[in-house]
Scaffold this active site. Structure first.
Site, PDB file in Angstrom:
ATOM      1  N   ASP A  16      11.234  16.214  -9.208  1.00 57.70           N
ATOM      2  CA  ASP A  16       9.955  15.607  -8.862  1.00 57.70           C
ATOM      3  C   ASP A  16      10.044  14.218  -8.258  1.00 57.70           C
ATOM      4  O   ASP A  16       9.042  13.703  -7.774  1.00 57.70           O
ATOM      5  CB  ASP A  16       9.066  15.536 -10.108  1.00 57.70           C
ATOM      6  CG  ASP A  16       8.899  16.902 -10.758  1.00 57.70           C
ATOM      7  OD1 ASP A  16       8.814  17.892 -10.015  1.00 57.70           O
ATOM      8  OD2 ASP A  16       8.882  16.967 -11.993  1.00 57.70           O
ATOM      9  N   CYS A  17      11.205  13.560  -8.333  1.00 58.15           N
ATOM     10  CA  CYS A  17      11.280  12.203  -7.792  1.00 58.15           C
ATOM     11  C   CYS A  17      12.695  11.909  -7.321  1.00 58.15           C
ATOM     12  O   CYS A  17      13.617  12.717  -7.490  1.00 58.15           O
ATOM     13  CB  CYS A  17      10.837  11.179  -8.830  1.00 58.15           C
ATOM     14  SG  CYS A  17      11.956  11.049 -10.230  1.00 58.15           S
ATOM     15  N   CYS A  20      15.585  12.166  -9.825  1.00 60.27           N
ATOM     16  CA  CYS A  20      16.026  13.554 -10.059  1.00 60.27           C
ATOM     17  C   CYS A  20      17.044  13.959  -8.991  1.00 60.27           C
ATOM     18  O   CYS A  20      18.104  14.521  -9.290  1.00 60.27           O
ATOM     19  CB  CYS A  20      14.840  14.511 -10.015  1.00 60.27           C
ATOM     20  SG  CYS A  20      13.590  14.257 -11.283  1.00 60.27           S
ATOM     21  N   CYS A 417      11.531   1.897 -18.240  1.00 64.00           N
ATOM     22  CA  CYS A 417      11.713   3.156 -17.504  1.00 64.00           C
ATOM     23  C   CYS A 417      11.258   2.970 -16.057  1.00 64.00           C
ATOM     24  O   CYS A 417      10.109   2.579 -15.811  1.00 64.00           O
ATOM     25  CB  CYS A 417      10.906   4.281 -18.153  1.00 64.00           C
ATOM     26  SG  CYS A 417      11.640   4.911 -19.665  1.00 64.00           S
ATOM     27  N   CYS A 419      10.386   4.938 -13.677  1.00 63.39           N
ATOM     28  CA  CYS A 419       9.713   6.060 -13.001  1.00 63.39           C
ATOM     29  C   CYS A 419       8.740   5.592 -11.935  1.00 63.39           C
ATOM     30  O   CYS A 419       8.803   5.990 -10.775  1.00 63.39           O
ATOM     31  CB  CYS A 419       8.960   6.917 -14.031  1.00 63.39           C
ATOM     32  SG  CYS A 419      10.011   7.727 -15.235  1.00 63.39           S
ATOM     33  N   ASP A 461       4.074   5.046  29.831  1.00 60.68           N
ATOM     34  CA  ASP A 461       4.249   5.705  31.122  1.00 60.68           C
ATOM     35  C   ASP A 461       2.847   5.992  31.669  1.00 60.68           C
ATOM     36  O   ASP A 461       1.861   5.924  30.927  1.00 60.68           O
ATOM     37  CB  ASP A 461       5.028   7.007  30.921  1.00 60.68           C
ATOM     38  CG  ASP A 461       5.284   7.728  32.238  1.00 60.68           C
ATOM     39  OD1 ASP A 461       5.446   7.047  33.262  1.00 60.68           O
ATOM     40  OD2 ASP A 461       5.293   8.970  32.228  1.00 60.68           O
ATOM     41  N   THR A 463       1.930   8.814  34.388  1.00 64.33           N
ATOM     42  CA  THR A 463       1.643  10.224  34.635  1.00 64.33           C
ATOM     43  C   THR A 463       1.862  11.070  33.389  1.00 64.33           C
ATOM     44  O   THR A 463       2.939  11.081  32.800  1.00 64.33           O
ATOM     45  CB  THR A 463       2.540  10.750  35.781  1.00 64.33           C
ATOM     46  OG1 THR A 463       2.360   9.912  36.905  1.00 64.33           O
ATOM     47  CG2 THR A 463       2.180  12.177  36.123  1.00 64.33           C
ATOM     48  N   ASP A 658       6.666  10.884  28.254  1.00 66.70           N
ATOM     49  CA  ASP A 658       6.756  12.330  28.061  1.00 66.70           C
ATOM     50  C   ASP A 658       8.092  12.740  27.482  1.00 66.70           C
ATOM     51  O   ASP A 658       8.345  13.919  27.265  1.00 66.70           O
ATOM     52  CB  ASP A 658       6.479  13.073  29.365  1.00 66.70           C
ATOM     53  CG  ASP A 658       7.472  12.718  30.466  1.00 66.70           C
ATOM     54  OD1 ASP A 658       8.466  12.016  30.174  1.00 66.70           O
ATOM     55  OD2 ASP A 658       7.260  13.138  31.612  1.00 66.70           O
ATOM     56  N   ASP A 744       4.244   2.800 -18.957  1.00 73.55           N
ATOM     57  CA  ASP A 744       5.096   3.455 -17.956  1.00 73.55           C
ATOM     58  C   ASP A 744       4.417   4.693 -17.392  1.00 73.55           C
ATOM     59  O   ASP A 744       4.358   4.883 -16.170  1.00 73.55           O
ATOM     60  CB  ASP A 744       6.435   3.840 -18.587  1.00 73.55           C
ATOM     61  CG  ASP A 744       7.347   4.518 -17.575  1.00 73.55           C
ATOM     62  OD1 ASP A 744       7.784   3.847 -16.634  1.00 73.55           O
ATOM     63  OD2 ASP A 744       7.586   5.736 -17.719  1.00 73.55           O
TER      64      ASP A 744
END
Length: 762
Positions: A16-17, A20, A417, A419, A461, A463, A658, A744
């Site tokens: 999840d983060c 991890c 912590c 987190c 640019d 064109t 482009d 936390d």
């Protein structure tokens, strides 16, 4: 050797983060035979480059030991690992004509070369439970769909029920109070402790789980078992909320892939049969009924219908598509059936390319995110040291009570912590990249997103960027002949031609309801124009100089031609039986929102320039209309030189083009931005792209970047501010373990919710 390496992909559940991902990366890299590891929180996947003899079962067991679900994703058997250096994107080589220098010579030998070298590992936009033909998978969500069915969800629910039961037992049988809470603590702490020790053995001793384990065990030792059980439950709730937020961010990208239908109707010998959309091969003929989503990129071969392109390009009004026009996967057919020839396989359609780009972008860390990651590596060990000092120093030096100061030290571990701090930046960047993709604003990573907000000068640019990229008839002048007659004669000569100026004349005739006059004996005169017989009269249409060789142009005509040329327009002269009959002027007109978009950039404090290879007269004429500083008659190397000069002057320079003729300048700029249609956005050439083809979207990119950086600063302030407040209150004895973990968890929830605000339209 590199040539013998293989790549294996795995779906990871419960990641999840960033912390991890770091734990998994560290653990897998320590296994024998592993050459490289790429772990993506954004997609919930891991790609491992390894020797053929590597033990993948041991690899899966190592990841599972850290507390994550792991499932192999099949790839093509025997496919060697594609080792591409970071940032080395395959570039498209598109045949293109920049500028608008037409002499209207009408030799009509214009071949349009367009080739693309696609060698991407691009995902299929197939269903999540289906494997794409190229081996890529799009299962962003965990393999178990609902949060309460996930491993973390079940553990959190079990711990919560055990904690509630312990309170009940404590009230009914006070003698069993301690043991009931100890059992409730074990339900939540054992999985956390297992992950902590597995991470330590795999090379990550200072993990969040280790802080929690030390704090909980210490609390039990000093007799705070009830608080320890509650703290572990709150920690699990915080982890679960992180998982829900991560799943939501992934779902926003999965929503793009889900725009493509799962099936398609293949037309064979006048009959249709339904097949999986991911199985469509290039050149397959498919039928798209009214109201159906388009299942693949293609070209219309029969039919005429309005297509709602909003899901892909963001265009608010449907566009008419007829024979020869492109259609894009994920768009919606309107009022009539279309027969379409597929031009891109599922793995390479517009939606798949956008999804792949966003996934890669989310895996590319911004400088701020890299700093936070580096900071957190030292931050967690420092928290352990501070907690230990708080627990030990006051009793030893000042004679404080051991129980009191150990309790405070344990609370500091929970306050520390990281987190909320670790998730503060990637959550905001992931949300912004996803929000941008849904609006057709694509960025190759957090670094690009961060740089966009710092730009001080943006060079455009002309064109196809500030202008539509195709000429339109702007003026029709008759000399003794009505304007409609002039248009009918010119359209008669141009019928059947594919020259851009011929198409402009025919389009104007169709818009005005003028039928082209029947023509015969057509002859293209190289470098001069087109001649033929129309309604029994000799007619010539060509450049002014060529017309002057065939007839004497009256002063009125010469004056009008000069005035039109000064406005940057290309003028064709129509002669009938050797006498001037009229003029037709054409110009590549500015985009409808060009002036507004440039004005928004100026309001944001950004200087704007036009860098074009077109002649200075045309550049100045367009610049007057849209309000920009013009620089004309530039070669590609001149554009790059100007960009580099601006950078030497201390400017932060963006270049919009482009992505083809402007490639040197795009590469030289701090941020290169490609602008174009969804079928060809030159993503490999630039750092960012706008699919809509709207100038205002460049300003939207800058605004999104600035919103994101403001969001990140807010997140970091909340994450560190709450910790600082509770650090002081804990040492002062005002707060303890419960408020510490609530601080936390609360900071994590606040930071995540704040980042998710970026998913909403601005």
């Amino acid at each position: 050797m590199t040539s013998t390496l293989r790549q294996s992909r795995f779906r990871i559940e419960g990641m999840d983060c960033a912390s991890c991902a770091a734990k998994i990366d560290t653990a897998v890299r320590r296994l024998p035979g592993i050459s490289d590891v790429a772990v993506s929180v954004a997609t919930g996947r891991m790609t491992v480059t390894h020797a053929p003899e590597s033990d993948l079962a041991a690899l899966s067991a190592r990841v599972a030991g850290l507390g994550y679900g792991v499932e192999p994703i099949e790839t093509r058997r025997g496919a060697p690992a594609a080792r591409r250096p970071p940032g080395d994107h395959a570039r498209h080589d598109h045949g293109s004509c920049g500028g608008h220098a037409h002499d209207h010579g009408h030799d009509h030998r214009h071949g349009a070369g367009h080739r693309q070298a696609h060698d991407h590992a691009v995902p299929s936009a197939a269903a999540p439970d289906r494997q794409a033909p190229d081996g890529h998978d799009h299962a962003h969500a965990p393999s178990i769909g609902r949060w309460w069915q996930s491993r973390k969800g079940l553990t959190t629910i079990a711990c919560g029920l055990a904690l509630a039961a312990a309170y009940g037992v404590g009230k009914l049988v006070p003698a069993l109070d301690h043991w009931a809470f100890l059992l409730a603590l074990a339900v939540g702490l054992v999985p956390v402790a297992r992950r902590a020790f597995a991470a330590a053995l795999a090379g990550t001793p200072f993990s969040i789980e280790m802080l929690m384990t030390i704090a909980a065990v210490g609390a039990v030792i000093i007799g705070a078992t009830e608080e320890a059980a509650a703290v572990v439950f709150l920690f699990l709730v915080g982890e679960l909320l992180e998982g829900v937020a991560a799943t939501r961010a992934r779902a926003s990208i999965q929503g793009l892939a889900d725009l493509v239908p799962k099936t398609a109707l293949v037309a064979v010998d006048g009959r249709t049969r339904e097949v999986p959309a991911e199985s469509l091969a290039v050149d397959t003929i498919i039928l798209i009924r009214p109201g159906d989503r388009v299942p693949a990129d293609g070209v219309v071969v029969a039919g005429d219908s309005a297509i709602d392109e909003a899901p892909v390009t963001g265009e608010s009004t449907p566009r008419r598509r007829t024979v020869g026009d492109p259609v894009f996967a994920g768009t919606v057919n309107g009022d009539a059936a279309l027969t379409v020839r597929v031009t891109a396989a599922a793995a390479d359609n517009t939606i798949a390319r956008v999804v792949k780009l966003v996934e890669e972008a989310q895996e590319s860390k911004a400088p701020t995110e890299r700093f936070i990651d580096s900071f957190s590596r030292y931050y967690t060990p420092a928290v352990l040291v501070v907690g230990a000092l708080v627990a030990v120093v006051p009793p030893l030096i000042a004679g404080g009570a051991w129980t009191e100061w150990i309790y405070k030290g344990l609370a500091i571990l929970l306050i520390g912590c990281p987190c909320a701090l670790v998730i503060s930046t990637p959550a905001a960047i992931a949300a912004s990249l996803a929000a941008g993709a849904r609006r057709g604003l694509l960025m190759k990573g957090g670094a690009v997103l961060e740089r966009l907000g710092t730009l001080t000068t943006i060079a455009f640019d002309k064109t196809g960027t500030l202008t539509e990229g195709k000429p339109k008839v702007t003026d029709i002048v008759g000399f003794g002949t009505g304007e409609q007659a002039v248009l009918a004669l010119a359209a008669g000569l141009e019928t059947g031609s594919n020259h851009p100026l011929a198409r402009a004349i025919l389009a104007r005739a169709e818009a005005d309801g003028v039928s082209p006059a029947p023509a015969a004996g057509l002859a293209a005169i190289a470098g001069k124009g087109l001649a033929g017989t129309v309604e029994g009269r000799a007619v010539f249409l060509g450049a002014a100089a060529a017309a002057g060789e065939r007839a004497v142009l009256p002063p009125e005509a010469a004056t009008r031609i000069k005035a039109l040329n000064d406005e940057g327009k290309t003028v064709s002269v129509l002669l009938v039986d050797g006498s001037p009959a009229g003029l037709i002027a054409m110009r590549d007109e500015p985009r409808a929102d060009a002036r507004e978009g440039l004005e928004r950039l100026k309001q944001a404090g950004i200087r704007t320039l036009m860098l074009t290879g077109d002649n200075s007269r045309t550049a100045e004429a367009i610049a007057r209309v849209v309000g920009i500083e013009p620089h004309g008659e530039l070669l590609p190397e001149d554009k790059m030189r100007i960009v580099e000069e601006l950078k030497r002057q201390g400017e932060r320079v963006g270049k919009v083009g482009d992505g083809i003729n402007d490639a040197p300048a795009l590469a030289a700029a701090d941020v290169g931005i490609a602008m174009g249609g969804a079928a060809d956005v030159a993503l490999e050439t630039a750092d960012a792209a706008v699919l809509h083809g709207r100038v205002a979207d460049v300003a939207a990119l800058v605004a999104l970047s600035r919103r994101t950086m403001a969001n990140i600063r807010q997140n970091i302030t909340v994450a560190l501010g709450l910790k600082a407040v509770f650090l002081v209150t804990t040492i002062a004895g005002v707060t303890g373990l419960w408020p510490a973990i609530l601080a936390d968890t609360g900071a994590t929830v606040i930071v995540t919710a704040n980042a998710m605000r970026l998913l909403r339209p601005s």
